[in-house]
Design a protein around this motif. Structure first.
Motif, PDB file in Angstrom:
ATOM      1  N   GLU A  93      -4.055  10.913   9.946  1.00  0.00           N
ATOM      2  CA  GLU A  93      -3.685  11.914   8.664  1.00  0.00           C
ATOM      3  C   GLU A  93      -4.683  13.088   8.418  1.00  0.00           C
ATOM      4  O   GLU A  93      -5.908  13.071   8.864  1.00  0.00           O
ATOM      5  CB  GLU A  93      -4.082  10.832   7.440  1.00  0.00           C
ATOM      6  CG  GLU A  93      -3.894  11.579   6.062  1.00  0.00           C
ATOM      7  CD  GLU A  93      -4.328  10.670   4.847  1.00  0.00           C
ATOM      8  OE1 GLU A  93      -5.048  11.128   3.752  1.00  0.00           O
ATOM      9  OE2 GLU A  93      -4.091   9.440   5.071  1.00  0.00           O
ATOM     10  N   ILE A 145      -6.479   4.024  -0.562  1.00  0.00           N
ATOM     11  CA  ILE A 145      -6.148   2.903  -1.102  1.00  0.00           C
ATOM     12  C   ILE A 145      -7.010   1.840  -0.161  1.00  0.00           C
ATOM     13  O   ILE A 145      -7.546   0.888  -0.682  1.00  0.00           O
ATOM     14  CB  ILE A 145      -4.732   2.427  -1.302  1.00  0.00           C
ATOM     15  CG1 ILE A 145      -4.281   3.614  -2.335  1.00  0.00           C
ATOM     16  CG2 ILE A 145      -4.509   0.975  -1.631  1.00  0.00           C
ATOM     17  CD1 ILE A 145      -2.569   3.294  -2.460  1.00  0.00           C
ATOM     18  N   ALA A 194      -4.903   1.546  -7.510  1.00  0.00           N
ATOM     19  CA  ALA A 194      -4.235   2.745  -7.095  1.00  0.00           C
ATOM     20  C   ALA A 194      -4.204   3.595  -8.454  1.00  0.00           C
ATOM     21  O   ALA A 194      -4.414   5.110  -8.496  1.00  0.00           O
ATOM     22  CB  ALA A 194      -3.364   2.947  -6.314  1.00  0.00           C
ATOM     23  N   VAL A 237       0.645  -1.016  -0.055  1.00  0.00           N
ATOM     24  CA  VAL A 237      -0.009  -0.050  -0.031  1.00  0.00           C
ATOM     25  C   VAL A 237       0.915   1.169  -0.044  1.00  0.00           C
ATOM     26  O   VAL A 237       0.584   2.350  -0.975  1.00  0.00           O
ATOM     27  CB  VAL A 237      -1.063   0.175   1.225  1.00  0.00           C
ATOM     28  CG1 VAL A 237      -1.709   1.448   1.363  1.00  0.00           C
ATOM     29  CG2 VAL A 237      -2.010  -0.898   0.909  1.00  0.00           C
ATOM     30  N   SER A 238       1.990   1.090   0.805  1.00  0.00           N
ATOM     31  CA  SER A 238       2.939   2.265   1.097  1.00  0.00           C
ATOM     32  C   SER A 238       3.502   2.410  -0.535  1.00  0.00           C
ATOM     33  O   SER A 238       3.583   3.906  -0.937  1.00  0.00           O
ATOM     34  CB  SER A 238       3.643   2.063   2.196  1.00  0.00           C
ATOM     35  OG  SER A 238       4.768   3.162   2.179  1.00  0.00           O
ATOM     36  N   HIS A 266     -12.747   5.805   4.454  1.00  0.00           N
ATOM     37  CA  HIS A 266     -11.705   6.880   4.323  1.00  0.00           C
ATOM     38  C   HIS A 266     -11.734   7.800   5.367  1.00  0.00           C
ATOM     39  O   HIS A 266     -10.441   8.116   5.953  1.00  0.00           O
ATOM     40  CB  HIS A 266     -12.191   7.931   3.147  1.00  0.00           C
ATOM     41  CG  HIS A 266     -10.729   8.766   2.746  1.00  0.00           C
ATOM     42  ND1 HIS A 266     -10.961  10.222   2.307  1.00  0.00           N
ATOM     43  CD2 HIS A 266      -9.520   8.626   2.585  1.00  0.00           C
ATOM     44  CE1 HIS A 266      -9.892  10.668   2.105  1.00  0.00           C
ATOM     45  NE2 HIS A 266      -9.093   9.683   2.188  1.00  0.00           N
ATOM     46  N   VAL A 286      -2.170   8.628  -4.503  1.00  0.00           N
ATOM     47  CA  VAL A 286      -3.274   8.282  -3.978  1.00  0.00           C
ATOM     48  C   VAL A 286      -2.929   7.749  -2.521  1.00  0.00           C
ATOM     49  O   VAL A 286      -2.126   7.100  -2.270  1.00  0.00           O
ATOM     50  CB  VAL A 286      -4.081   6.969  -4.517  1.00  0.00           C
ATOM     51  CG1 VAL A 286      -5.236   6.692  -3.749  1.00  0.00           C
ATOM     52  CG2 VAL A 286      -4.273   7.303  -6.006  1.00  0.00           C
ATOM     53  N   SER A 287      -3.633   8.482  -1.466  1.00  0.00           N
ATOM     54  CA  SER A 287      -3.346   8.197   0.000  1.00  0.00           C
ATOM     55  C   SER A 287      -3.305   6.998   0.343  1.00  0.00           C
ATOM     56  O   SER A 287      -4.099   6.093  -0.354  1.00  0.00           O
ATOM     57  CB  SER A 287      -4.225   9.260   0.767  1.00  0.00           C
ATOM     58  OG  SER A 287      -5.438   9.049   0.590  1.00  0.00           O
ATOM     59  N   GLU A 288      -2.459   6.491   1.325  1.00  0.00           N
ATOM     60  CA  GLU A 288      -2.844   5.011   1.879  1.00  0.00           C
ATOM     61  C   GLU A 288      -4.147   4.642   2.488  1.00  0.00           C
ATOM     62  O   GLU A 288      -4.741   3.823   1.961  1.00  0.00           O
ATOM     63  CB  GLU A 288      -1.813   4.991   2.806  1.00  0.00           C
ATOM     64  CG  GLU A 288      -0.195   4.641   2.329  1.00  0.00           C
ATOM     65  CD  GLU A 288       0.780   4.360   3.383  1.00  0.00           C
ATOM     66  OE1 GLU A 288       0.292   3.780   4.294  1.00  0.00           O
ATOM     67  OE2 GLU A 288       1.935   5.066   3.333  1.00  0.00           O
ATOM     68  N   SER A 289      -4.613   6.100   2.900  1.00  0.00           N
ATOM     69  CA  SER A 289      -6.053   5.967   3.541  1.00  0.00           C
ATOM     70  C   SER A 289      -7.216   5.607   2.667  1.00  0.00           C
ATOM     71  O   SER A 289      -8.018   4.687   2.646  1.00  0.00           O
ATOM     72  CB  SER A 289      -6.552   7.032   4.355  1.00  0.00           C
ATOM     73  OG  SER A 289      -6.415   8.123   3.619  1.00  0.00           O
ATOM     74  N   ALA A 342       1.103   4.139  -2.967  1.00  0.00           N
ATOM     75  CA  ALA A 342       0.654   5.375  -2.576  1.00  0.00           C
ATOM     76  C   ALA A 342       1.811   6.499  -2.844  1.00  0.00           C
ATOM     77  O   ALA A 342       1.500   7.514  -3.579  1.00  0.00           O
ATOM     78  CB  ALA A 342       0.492   5.747  -1.070  1.00  0.00           C
ATOM     79  N   THR A 350       1.451   6.623  -7.045  1.00  0.00           N
ATOM     80  CA  THR A 350       0.438   7.223  -7.625  1.00  0.00           C
ATOM     81  C   THR A 350      -0.090   8.420  -7.289  1.00  0.00           C
ATOM     82  O   THR A 350      -0.696   9.143  -7.805  1.00  0.00           O
ATOM     83  CB  THR A 350      -0.698   6.228  -7.612  1.00  0.00           C
ATOM     84  OG1 THR A 350      -0.949   6.013  -6.235  1.00  0.00           O
ATOM     85  CG2 THR A 350      -0.118   4.887  -8.418  1.00  0.00           C
TER      86      THR A 350
END
Length: 332
Positions: A301, A172, A230, A158-159, A292, A167-170, A162, A165
């Protein structure tokens, strides 16, 4: 004496048979009641859902016609039937909106407290309380709910996705939770695969964009699947100029339907979500936005506006999105 003993035994035997018969009768009645309840409950539940649907539609029509008093009256008539709907919190939230529009602030405040206590961490509760109503729960209860229902697996993958791309980890995690419940081998009836439920054609497009060499079997690999999903979400977000509800809806329903829906004559994003014509997509958007908020709260976050902004901002006509430089209402 012998006759007395025999008579006593006969009485005892009759009494025992009577008790056993009563027990059997009670058990039989209990079984009959259970069977009747099992048969009738789905019928009752279906009737209640129909009642909620009809009253909701009637109240919504009044709301859209700028008649909050009529809307509130209809929605208040739903009663306990709301508990048989997918999201009982929706009725409470829109009653609050109607009360506020009518200037009945004290009643609205009481209903807000009730909403937080009965539906913590719900999409509609997050619209009003930034902590999703967590303040109404004990620390132990809140911690248990968070750890049980909002895990954080595949951290490395996931990290990496993120970082690549944007796109935030939260976000995803929010999409992944809704799409596959974190099952890496999940396959939908339509052929979507893996953690992010990517279609093979979409995977090919995103692989080309990312300059990845992938085969059909590679799509389910957690690292690849998360990155491809993502990347696709990032593309949708760019297409819709960062308008998060539209990007989420497009991930589920496709870009063309969302473009066709345009503004849905909505004054704000919450209205837009209510007007989504696909029930599955409507609930999907609510759920991902709810996820989210939870993941942002759990991770601390701070990026992006709170979900309550959906009540004050509305969708821009699709044809104008591309012509507005720097237009960005949401944060991934």
């Amino acid at each position: 004496m012998q006759y007395i003993t025999s008579a006593f035994k006969m009485c005892l035997s009759t009494l025992t048979q009577s008790i056993v018969s009563r027990k059997r009768l009670i058990l039989a009645l209990a079984a009959l009641f259970s069977v009747s309840a099992a048969i009738s409950l789905p019928v009752v539940a279906d009737h209640c859902r129909q009642h909620v649907y009809q009253k909701w539609a009637e109240g919504w029509l009044a709301w859209k016609n700028d008649d909050p008093e009529a809307a509130l009256e209809v929605w208040s008539d739903i009663g306990i039937s709301a508990n048989f709907s997918a999201r009982p919190s929706r009725i409470e939230y829109w009653k609050i909106r109607a009360m506020e529009k009518l200037g009945r602030e004290e009643e609205a405040c009481l209903l807000k407290t009730k909403l937080a206590k009965r539906y913590p961490f719900d999409f509609y509760t997050f619209l009003i309380f930034s902590d999703g109503g967590a303040g109404s729960l004990g620390d132990a209860c809140r911690s248990k709910a968070e750890s049980l229902f909002y895990p954080n697996p595949w951290k490395k993958e996931v990290s990496a996705a993120a970082a690549r791309t944007g796109v935030s980890e939260s976000m995803i995690l929010s999409v992944m939770r809704q799409e596959s419940k974190f099952r890496k081998n999940a396959v939908s009836r339509s052929g979507a695969q893996g953690l992010m439920q990517i279609m093979p054609t979409t995977a090919k497009d995103e692989s080309r964009s990312l300059k990845m060499e992938t085969t059909g079997s590679d799509i389910k690999d957690p690292g690849n699947n998360i990155l491809l999903g993502a990347s696709y979400f990032a593309r949708l977000s760019r297409i819709f100029s960062g308008e998060l509800p539209r990007a989420i809806a497009a991930y589920n329903a496709g870009m063309m339907p969302v473009t066709r829906w345009n503004t849905l004559y909505a004054d704000d994003w919450v209205e837009w979500i209510e007007e989504i014509p696909y029930p599955e997509t409507r609930e999907y958007v609510r759920s991902v936005l709810e996820n989210h908020e939870m993941y942002k709260m759990l991770s601390g976050e701070k990026s992006g506006p709170p979900i309550s902004v959906l009540m004050s901002e509305g969708p821009m006509p699709v044809e104008k999105l591309a012509s507005v430089p720097g237009h960005k209402k949401s944060d991934m």
